[in-house]
Design an enzyme around this catalytic site. Structure first.
Site, PDB file in Angstrom:
ATOM      1  N   ARG A  16      -1.644 -11.027  -4.739  1.00 56.74           N
ATOM      2  CA  ARG A  16      -1.802  -9.576  -4.930  1.00 56.74           C
ATOM      3  C   ARG A  16      -1.018  -8.812  -3.864  1.00 56.74           C
ATOM      4  O   ARG A  16      -0.580  -7.691  -4.109  1.00 56.74           O
ATOM      5  CB  ARG A  16      -3.288  -9.175  -4.837  1.00 56.74           C
ATOM      6  CG  ARG A  16      -4.113  -9.563  -6.060  1.00 56.74           C
ATOM      7  CD  ARG A  16      -5.447  -8.860  -6.026  1.00 56.74           C
ATOM      8  NE  ARG A  16      -5.244  -7.502  -5.555  1.00 56.74           N
ATOM      9  CZ  ARG A  16      -6.073  -6.827  -4.770  1.00 56.74           C
ATOM     10  NH1 ARG A  16      -7.185  -7.365  -4.387  1.00 56.74           N
ATOM     11  NH2 ARG A  16      -5.798  -5.604  -4.385  1.00 56.74           N
TER      12      ARG A  16
ATOM     13  N   ASN B 276       0.804  -1.227   0.000  1.00 60.15           N
ATOM     14  CA  ASN B 276       0.000   0.000   0.000  1.00 60.15           C
ATOM     15  C   ASN B 276       0.838   1.279   0.000  1.00 60.15           C
ATOM     16  O   ASN B 276       0.286   2.378   0.055  1.00 60.15           O
ATOM     17  CB  ASN B 276      -0.989  -0.021   1.169  1.00 60.15           C
ATOM     18  CG  ASN B 276      -2.035  -1.116   0.970  1.00 60.15           C
ATOM     19  OD1 ASN B 276      -2.165  -1.672  -0.128  1.00 60.15           O
ATOM     20  ND2 ASN B 276      -2.779  -1.439   2.015  1.00 60.15           N
TER      21      ASN B 276
ATOM     22  N   VAL C  89     -14.322   0.024   9.396  1.00 62.54           N
ATOM     23  CA  VAL C  89     -13.794   0.694   8.200  1.00 62.54           C
ATOM     24  C   VAL C  89     -14.555   0.277   6.943  1.00 62.54           C
ATOM     25  O   VAL C  89     -14.929   1.120   6.127  1.00 62.54           O
ATOM     26  CB  VAL C  89     -12.275   0.434   8.042  1.00 62.54           C
ATOM     27  CG1 VAL C  89     -11.730   1.116   6.786  1.00 62.54           C
ATOM     28  CG2 VAL C  89     -11.521   0.923   9.279  1.00 62.54           C
TER      29      VAL C  89
ATOM     30  N   ARG D  88      -7.313  -1.421  -7.268  1.00 63.54           N
ATOM     31  CA  ARG D  88      -7.981  -0.126  -7.107  1.00 63.54           C
ATOM     32  C   ARG D  88      -7.031   1.026  -7.420  1.00 63.54           C
ATOM     33  O   ARG D  88      -7.415   2.187  -7.423  1.00 63.54           O
ATOM     34  CB  ARG D  88      -8.448  -0.012  -5.644  1.00 63.54           C
ATOM     35  CG  ARG D  88      -9.913   0.236  -5.506  1.00 63.54           C
ATOM     36  CD  ARG D  88     -10.287   0.210  -4.066  1.00 63.54           C
ATOM     37  NE  ARG D  88     -10.687   1.517  -3.548  1.00 63.54           N
ATOM     38  CZ  ARG D  88     -11.833   2.102  -3.791  1.00 63.54           C
ATOM     39  NH1 ARG D  88     -12.713   1.518  -4.578  1.00 63.54           N
ATOM     40  NH2 ARG D  88     -12.134   3.263  -3.260  1.00 63.54           N
TER      41      ARG D  88
HETATM   42  N1  EPU Z   1     -14.796   5.394   0.966  1.00 63.44           N
HETATM   43  C1  EPU Z   1     -15.888   6.045   0.433  1.00 63.44           C
HETATM   44  N2  EPU Z   1     -15.711   6.831  -0.669  1.00 63.44           N
HETATM   45  C2  EPU Z   1     -14.495   6.988  -1.266  1.00 63.44           C
HETATM   46  C3  EPU Z   1     -13.374   6.328  -0.721  1.00 63.44           C
HETATM   47  C4  EPU Z   1     -13.554   5.529   0.403  1.00 63.44           C
HETATM   48  O1  EPU Z   1     -17.001   5.924   0.952  1.00 63.44           O
HETATM   49  O2  EPU Z   1     -14.406   7.719  -2.264  1.00 63.44           O
HETATM   50  C5  EPU Z   1     -14.980   4.519   2.145  1.00 63.44           C
HETATM   51  C6  EPU Z   1     -14.671   3.049   1.793  1.00 63.44           C
HETATM   52  O3  EPU Z   1     -15.786   2.436   1.189  1.00 63.44           O
HETATM   53  C7  EPU Z   1     -14.320   2.482   3.139  1.00 63.44           C
HETATM   54  C8  EPU Z   1     -13.635   3.659   3.844  1.00 63.44           C
HETATM   55  O4  EPU Z   1     -14.019   4.826   3.126  1.00 63.44           O
HETATM   56  O5  EPU Z   1     -15.472   2.127   3.837  1.00 63.44           O
HETATM   57  C9  EPU Z   1     -12.131   3.562   3.886  1.00 63.44           C
HETATM   58  O6  EPU Z   1     -11.584   3.419   2.601  1.00 63.44           O
HETATM   59  P1  EPU Z   1     -10.142   3.958   2.209  1.00 63.44           P
HETATM   60  O7  EPU Z   1     -10.313   4.916   1.070  1.00 63.44           O
HETATM   61  O8  EPU Z   1      -9.437   4.426   3.421  1.00 63.44           O
HETATM   62  O9  EPU Z   1      -9.438   2.657   1.687  1.00 63.44           O
HETATM   63  P2  EPU Z   1      -8.661   2.429   0.356  1.00 63.44           P
HETATM   64  O10 EPU Z   1      -7.734   3.558   0.071  1.00 63.44           O
HETATM   65  O11 EPU Z   1      -9.570   1.982  -0.711  1.00 63.44           O
HETATM   66  C10 EPU Z   1      -6.556   1.346   1.491  1.00 63.44           C
HETATM   67  C11 EPU Z   1      -5.837   0.045   1.345  1.00 63.44           C
HETATM   68  C12 EPU Z   1      -6.652  -1.054   1.996  1.00 63.44           C
HETATM   69  C13 EPU Z   1      -6.849  -0.718   3.467  1.00 63.44           C
HETATM   70  C14 EPU Z   1      -7.532   0.655   3.593  1.00 63.44           C
HETATM   71  C15 EPU Z   1      -7.684   1.095   5.028  1.00 63.44           C
HETATM   72  C16 EPU Z   1      -4.623   0.318  -0.707  1.00 63.44           C
HETATM   73  C17 EPU Z   1      -4.448  -0.064  -2.126  1.00 63.44           C
HETATM   74  N3  EPU Z   1      -5.637  -0.241  -0.062  1.00 63.44           N
HETATM   75  O12 EPU Z   1      -7.772   1.183   0.778  1.00 63.44           O
HETATM   76  O13 EPU Z   1      -5.905  -2.223   1.892  1.00 63.44           O
HETATM   77  O14 EPU Z   1      -7.640  -1.700   4.062  1.00 63.44           O
HETATM   78  O15 EPU Z   1      -6.760   1.635   2.877  1.00 63.44           O
HETATM   79  O16 EPU Z   1      -6.445   1.274   5.608  1.00 63.44           O
HETATM   80  O17 EPU Z   1      -3.855   1.090  -0.144  1.00 63.44           O
HETATM   81  C18 EPU Z   1      -5.522  -4.491   1.550  1.00 63.44           C
HETATM   82  O18 EPU Z   1      -4.315  -4.195   1.535  1.00 63.44           O
HETATM   83  O19 EPU Z   1      -5.966  -5.661   1.576  1.00 63.44           O
HETATM   84  C19 EPU Z   1      -6.493  -3.417   1.551  1.00 63.44           C
HETATM   85  C20 EPU Z   1      -7.786  -3.598   1.301  1.00 63.44           C
END
Ligand code: EPU
Length: 455
Positions: A435, A41, A349, A113
């Site tokens: 992944r 990440n 989350v 993503r």
């Molecule tokens: N959310 C929204 N709208 C948005 C963006 C996010 O509603 O536009 C919501 C999501 O649906 C979720 C919450 O906000 O309920 C948190 O999402 P966040 O954007 O923080 O997560 P992300 O950036 O999509 C990254 C990691 C995840 C990790 C989360 C939380 C990457 C590629 N992915 O996801 O990692 O769980 O932050 O720390 O960096 C993994 O590695 O398996 C993984 C899923």
């Protein structure tokens, strides 16, 4: 083939996995030493940042995982040359950035993503970004509204096309005041990657401050950006006209480290995780200790082991940093099936991150998932709109089963469950695990796991 099987297949292929199935004979403790390298990440985002530079960037400790392959493919499609310059080291040369054929980008979609984070850099470099439908793990709706709202605030125009999402910036991108509805990791990265080259100052409120984000900020600062992290989740970014390439060693993967730690505990084993550091794992270490696990901090890594005696139940809530990471709960839950008593894991989350427990239940675990969460007097955080809770009653003995990996972290937890179970388990879709877990088959072998993997 359904899309999950297809994704698993493609992901495995990218890192040279030949078979999508592993057969595990459980009951043997994992013992030995493995290394973790750069965080998925962080590394994937650092790769996107290279697109913003005028000169080449060098990233060290890049893990050999499928998501890195996806981002490499995307960068190459946009004309960035990606070269392996040493073991675990990639060099990115962005001197010939060009428009990509949508078909090339689309072929990579559905598996990560990350493509969405290309928006800001592509708008700066090419004035346009065409983003395919997003994949990633199936752990909830995972909308992109925060991303699109932020990009609009910078002056981007967002159109939905039949291919995906098309963004343009007819008047360029200008710094903005943005307040995120939730400290989203991805949306914070989106703002950082866009604001560094936007005209003027951006104030981002309610930003995520995960260690991977701090490492991305360090990279951007090396490139010439001016970014101030202020108290209370506020980040100020002063746009600059030009960024140069960086030379950086990626932060270690704390999610992978926590996963192997949980594997050591659940299998009653002893694993030295080389490259793991204490500071980014403090919260995990506290829970690990409360459950009954032991650890020794060394300069070159952390030893995680089961010191004997009974495991104890815990109540945990996942949260944004500095809370207990959502990615840590799935591997830990397998160890909690061995604890004496009732544990509760509140997932705050994502709205659907307990799907993996179905397989554990099939293997004999006593887990009840409350889809709308649970009231509890022991709560540290108030109840959240998205929340679910898993109640794990232990100790239970797990037995072998045929299971299919549903998502990345859930998949790793299935591996651990099979390793602790009595008898044989067949796990399919293991490509998904590649992944985010580097060389996990080789690591299982190094730790003395009893399994058959043809490939
Ligand atoms: N959310 C929204 N709208 C948005 C963006 C996010 O509603 O536009 C919501 C999501 O649906 C979720 C919450 O906000 O309920 C948190 O999402 P966040 O954007 O923080 O997560 P992300 O950036 O999509 C990254 C990691 C995840 C990790 C989360 C939380 C990457 C590629 N992915 O996801 O990692 O769980 O932050 O720390 O960096 C993994 O590695 O398996 C993984 C899923």
């Amino acid at each position: 083939m359904n899309s999950l099987i297809q994704d698993a297949h493609k992901a495995g292929e990218r890192v040279g996995l030949k078979s999508d199935k592993i057969v595990i004979n459980g009951g043997k403790p994992l013992r030995g030493r493995i290394e973790v390298r750069g965080a998925k990440n962080l590394a994937t985002k650092a790769m996107v940042a290279a697109l913003l530079a005028e000169s080449p960037s060098v990233l060290k400790d890049v893990p050999d995982i499928s998501d890195v392959g996806v981002v490499t493919g995307m960068l190459e499609a946009y004309g960035v040359s990606v070269t392996k310059t040493a073991e675990g080291e990639l060099t990115f040369d962005p001197s010939n950035v060009e428009r990509a054929h949508f078909a090339k980008i689309d072929a990579l979609a559905g598996s990560s993503r990350i493509p969405i984070l290309f928006c800001g850099p592509l708008l700066h470099r090419l004035g346009e970004a065409l983003i395919p439908d997003l994949g990633g793990c199936r752990i909830g709706d995972r909308p992109i509204d925060f991303h699109m709202d932020a990009l609009r605030a910078f002056g981007a125009v967002v159109d939905k096309s039949y291919e995906g999402i098309r963004l343009t910036a007819p008047n360029g991108l200008t710094g903005a005041e943005i307040e995120l509805p939730y400290p989203s990791v991805g949306a914070t990265e989106q703002v950082l990657l866009t604001a560094v080259r936007a005209k003027g100052v951006t104030e981002l409120k309610n930003a995520a401050i995960e260690p991977e984000i701090m490492d991305l900020i360090a990279i951007l600062q090396k490139m010439g950006a001016i970014i101030n992290v202020e108290p209370n989740r506020v980040i100020f970014i002063e746009g600059v006209e030009k960024l140069e390439g960086y030379n950086h060693r990626a932060l270690f993967d704390r999610n992978e480290a926590a996963s192997w730690a949980s594997a050591a505990l659940a299998t009653e084993g002893d694993i030295f995780v080389g490259g793991a550091k204490q500071a980014e794992l403090m919260n995990f270490l506290n829970i690990f200790r409360k459950v009954g696990g032991a650890f020794d901090i060394h300069e070159d890594g952390i030893r995680f082991y089961h010191p004997g005696g009974d495991l104890k139940p815990v109540v945990v809530e996942t949260d944004v940093h500095p809370g207990f990471m959502t990615d840590w709960q799935q591997p830990l839950i397998v160890a909690l099936t061995k604890a004496q008593g009732i544990s509760v894991v509140h997932e705050t989350v994502y709205e659907n991150r307990f799907g993996f427990t179905d397989a554990l239940i099939e293997m004999g675990a006593d887990i009840v998932v409350h889809k709308d969460g649970l009231e509890s007097v022991t709560r540290r955080v108030p109840r959240r709109p998205l929340e679910q809770a898993a109640v794990i009653t232990g100790p239970t003995k797990l037995h072998g089963a045929d299971i299919r990996v549903p998502d990345l972290r859930g998949g790793f937890s299935h591996l651990i469950a099979a390793l602790t179970a009595e008898g044989q388990s067949t796990i399919s879709n293991v490509g998904i695990i590649s992944r985010g877990y580097e060389h996990f088959i080789d690591k299982l072998r190094a730790l003395g796991a009893d399994f058959v993997y043809e490939g």
